[in-house]
Design an enzyme around this catalytic site. Structure first.
Site, PDB file in Angstrom:
ATOM      1  N   ARG A 257       0.959  -1.253  -0.036  1.00  0.00           N
ATOM      2  CA  ARG A 257       0.019  -0.031   0.005  1.00  0.00           C
ATOM      3  C   ARG A 257       0.939   1.304   0.010  1.00  0.00           C
ATOM      4  O   ARG A 257       0.495   2.265  -0.611  1.00  0.00           O
ATOM      5  CB  ARG A 257      -1.039   0.037   1.090  1.00  0.00           C
ATOM      6  CG  ARG A 257      -2.005  -1.086   0.993  1.00  0.00           C
ATOM      7  CD  ARG A 257      -2.513  -1.276   2.550  1.00  0.00           C
ATOM      8  NE  ARG A 257      -3.610  -2.321   2.505  1.00  0.00           N
ATOM      9  CZ  ARG A 257      -3.581  -3.388   3.434  1.00  0.00           C
ATOM     10  NH1 ARG A 257      -3.039  -3.190   4.547  1.00  0.00           N
ATOM     11  NH2 ARG A 257      -4.347  -4.567   3.276  1.00  0.00           N
ATOM     12  N   PHE A 273     -12.141  -4.039  -5.637  1.00  0.00           N
ATOM     13  CA  PHE A 273     -12.033  -4.912  -4.662  1.00  0.00           C
ATOM     14  C   PHE A 273     -11.505  -4.217  -3.193  1.00  0.00           C
ATOM     15  O   PHE A 273     -10.627  -4.934  -2.696  1.00  0.00           O
ATOM     16  CB  PHE A 273     -11.181  -6.283  -5.025  1.00  0.00           C
ATOM     17  CG  PHE A 273     -11.532  -7.085  -6.208  1.00  0.00           C
ATOM     18  CD1 PHE A 273     -12.704  -7.701  -6.030  1.00  0.00           C
ATOM     19  CD2 PHE A 273     -10.815  -6.619  -7.326  1.00  0.00           C
ATOM     20  CE1 PHE A 273     -12.977  -8.506  -7.593  1.00  0.00           C
ATOM     21  CE2 PHE A 273     -11.112  -7.085  -8.336  1.00  0.00           C
ATOM     22  CZ  PHE A 273     -12.369  -8.033  -8.818  1.00  0.00           C
ATOM     23  N   ASP A 295     -16.355  -2.181  -4.157  1.00  0.00           N
ATOM     24  CA  ASP A 295     -16.276  -3.482  -3.625  1.00  0.00           C
ATOM     25  C   ASP A 295     -17.834  -4.141  -3.798  1.00  0.00           C
ATOM     26  O   ASP A 295     -18.771  -3.239  -3.732  1.00  0.00           O
ATOM     27  CB  ASP A 295     -15.921  -3.576  -2.150  1.00  0.00           C
ATOM     28  CG  ASP A 295     -15.504  -4.906  -1.458  1.00  0.00           C
ATOM     29  OD1 ASP A 295     -14.393  -5.163  -1.726  1.00  0.00           O
ATOM     30  OD2 ASP A 295     -16.691  -5.675  -1.374  1.00  0.00           O
ATOM     31  N   ASN A 323     -19.948  -5.161  -8.752  1.00  0.00           N
ATOM     32  CA  ASN A 323     -19.222  -6.294  -9.063  1.00  0.00           C
ATOM     33  C   ASN A 323     -18.171  -5.993 -10.111  1.00  0.00           C
ATOM     34  O   ASN A 323     -18.527  -5.442 -11.195  1.00  0.00           O
ATOM     35  CB  ASN A 323     -20.208  -7.299  -9.898  1.00  0.00           C
ATOM     36  CG  ASN A 323     -19.572  -8.458 -10.027  1.00  0.00           C
ATOM     37  OD1 ASN A 323     -18.395  -8.332 -10.354  1.00  0.00           O
ATOM     38  ND2 ASN A 323     -20.139  -9.641 -10.018  1.00  0.00           N
ATOM     39  N   ASP A 345      -6.840  -5.755  -6.488  1.00  0.00           N
ATOM     40  CA  ASP A 345      -6.476  -6.565  -5.205  1.00  0.00           C
ATOM     41  C   ASP A 345      -7.705  -7.443  -5.051  1.00  0.00           C
ATOM     42  O   ASP A 345      -8.495  -7.550  -3.937  1.00  0.00           O
ATOM     43  CB  ASP A 345      -6.311  -5.667  -3.902  1.00  0.00           C
ATOM     44  CG  ASP A 345      -5.924  -6.479  -2.992  1.00  0.00           C
ATOM     45  OD1 ASP A 345      -5.363  -7.624  -2.814  1.00  0.00           O
ATOM     46  OD2 ASP A 345      -6.237  -5.888  -1.560  1.00  0.00           O
ATOM     47  N   CYS A 385      -3.472 -13.301  -4.226  1.00  0.00           N
ATOM     48  CA  CYS A 385      -3.233 -13.855  -2.879  1.00  0.00           C
ATOM     49  C   CYS A 385      -3.300 -15.509  -3.001  1.00  0.00           C
ATOM     50  O   CYS A 385      -3.529 -15.845  -1.576  1.00  0.00           O
ATOM     51  CB  CYS A 385      -3.881 -13.118  -1.951  1.00  0.00           C
ATOM     52  SG  CYS A 385      -5.764 -13.253  -2.157  1.00  0.00           S
TER      53      CYS A 385
END
Length: 441
Positions: A257, A273, A295, A323, A345, A385
């Site tokens: 970040r 996101f 989000d 979305n 992300d 991730c």
């Protein structure tokens, strides 16, 4: 070294032996060749090779007297001690090793040493950032199946192995004691065991406060607030440890970040996101002229808006519940708004090898749309991730997306998770976060 052993013994395959000697702590059910002793779910077991020049001594009195002649005879076979770990009767990962030292005694003093070792590591690598960090990262800290995150005055735990779950009455008071003795304010320990993977271990799902002794001066465990406030990169966040995703907040992107904030000055930023707004807030604090945080969860957007107001950044930010898979092509088609920095992300699109191909399509879709939406010279932050999406596959996907978008990617940085989520080179599962910063040209 000969050592009297009181644990059941599991003989494993040559493949498992090689894996252990290479440093990996997991033994799968198909790799077990013989069992000596009475097993129970979560018990400690010794793991030995099928053959070796080294013997280990066995406390026969601790074993069931009804062993077959075959198993009694196997006590005499030469074997090499490989390690001691937790046995799981339900999971495909049948044993998670704790130690390869035959002299270790797994008492409270042993676990206190391990906790102190993990805490001292965080103090070294995180410095002033220890007020919100991951204190224990499972196998990377030799606590298989245990996660402990610190959010200021609350520790949030997740216990994913049966053996570790049995140890909570020992571990959790030690965690509280060691941190408070070091001058850290800890109000309580909240368990986020509301994940389906626990059922693979024969464990129930639940969440709630762990009942520490109220004499330890933490708030009454039946009436504490599940909200706390943390400071990360100079930004204040309200964290809901009861209802937030995972353990309440994603700590692994802390320094990524900062990298985004360094590029954000003077730019219009789209943060996809956003969850509770962490990348968006860093971009706004870094000097972005405008940031749109998106989000699919309205509750996440509400929290992100609160965090923006709390930090005095709301005048440069907008928030949108949508979305991302629908929003990006809509922005491209309608030319609704112009952005020169897009942040992707997403949550893990795959949590198993079976769904990697589907996940790759999802990653390509959002990256392709972002690359087409950005002007030449625009900036892209993108990540995955999931450790099931290895770096080489993620890079291949980015190459394909760039080719289809008709752009080139000029790499600025390639980054990983923060060091409070340490990576063990011999345990690839600990290496999961891939983060790239590009200029699109």
């Amino acid at each position: 070294m000969k050592q009297q052993r009181a644990y059941p013994i599991l003989t494993v395959s040559k493949k498992a032996e090689r894996s252990i000697l290479n440093g990996h702590p997991w033994i799968y059910d198909a790799e077990i060749r013989d069992v000596i002793g009475t097993l129970s779910n979560g018990c400690l077991v010794d793991v030995v090779s099928a053959s070796s020049d080294q013997r280990i001594d066995i406390d026969k009195a601790s074993y069931d007297s009804t062993h077959s002649a075959k198993k009694e005879s196997s006590l005499q076979k030469p074997s090499k001690y490989l390690g001691t770990g937790f046995y799981s009767e339900h999971s495909k990962i049948r044993v998670r090793l704790l130690s390869r030292n035959a002299n270790d005694k797994f008492d409270a003093a042993f676990w206190a040493r391990r906790i102190r070792y993990a805490w001292e590591y965080r103090k070294t690598v995180m410095g002033a950032d220890i007020d919100c960090c991951r204190i224990i990262f499972g196998e990377a800290d030799q606590f298989p199946g245990l996660t402990v995150d610190r959010f200021h005055d609350i520790l949030v735990t997740q216990t994913l192995s049966y053996g570790m779950d049995l140890l909570k009455p020992v571990l959790f008071p030690l965690l509280y004691q060691i941190l408070t003795e070091d001058g850290q304010e800890i109000r309580g320990i909240y368990e986020r065991n509301d994940v389906s993977i626990r059922e693979l271990e024969g464990l129930k799902q639940y969440k709630g406060w762990y009942p520490l002794d109220v004499a330890q001066n933490q708030m009454d465990p039946f009436f504490p607030s599940c909200f706390t406030e943390i400071t990360e990169n100079g930004i204040l966040y309200q964290v809901d440890v009861e209802n937030g995703q995972k353990t309440g907040f994603f700590l692994d992107q802390k320094y990524n970040r900062q990298a985004v904030a360094r590029l954000a000055a003077g730019k219009r930023v789209l943060d996809c996101f956003t969850h509770t707004g962490s990348f968006a807030l860093n971009a706004a604090k870094g000097g972005a002229t405008h940031v749109c945080a998106v989000d699919i969860s309205q509750s996440a957007i509400d929290m992100a808006r609160y965090n923006a107001e709390r930090n005095g950044l709301a005048d440069r930010m907008t928030f949108r519940a949508a979305n991302v898979f629908d929003l990006l092509p809509q922005l491209e088609q309608n030319h609704e708004e112009k952005y020169d920095f897009i942040i992707l992300d997403p949550p893990a699109f795959t949590k198993s090898r079976r769904t990697v191909d589907s996940a790759k399509k999802g990653y390509k879709e959002i990256n392709l749309r972002a690359m087409k939406l950005l002007p030449r010279g625009g900036y892209l932050a993108t990540c995955s991730c999931s450790h099931f999406m290895p770096d080489e596959l993620f890079i291949k996907m980015l190459h394909s997306a760039a080719a289809d978008a008709g752009v080139q990617l000029r790499q600025i940085e390639a980054r990983q998770q923060a060091p409070d989520h340490p990576i063990l080179w011999n345990v690839p599962e600990t290496d999961y976060l891939k983060f790239y910063l590009f200029q699109v040209i």
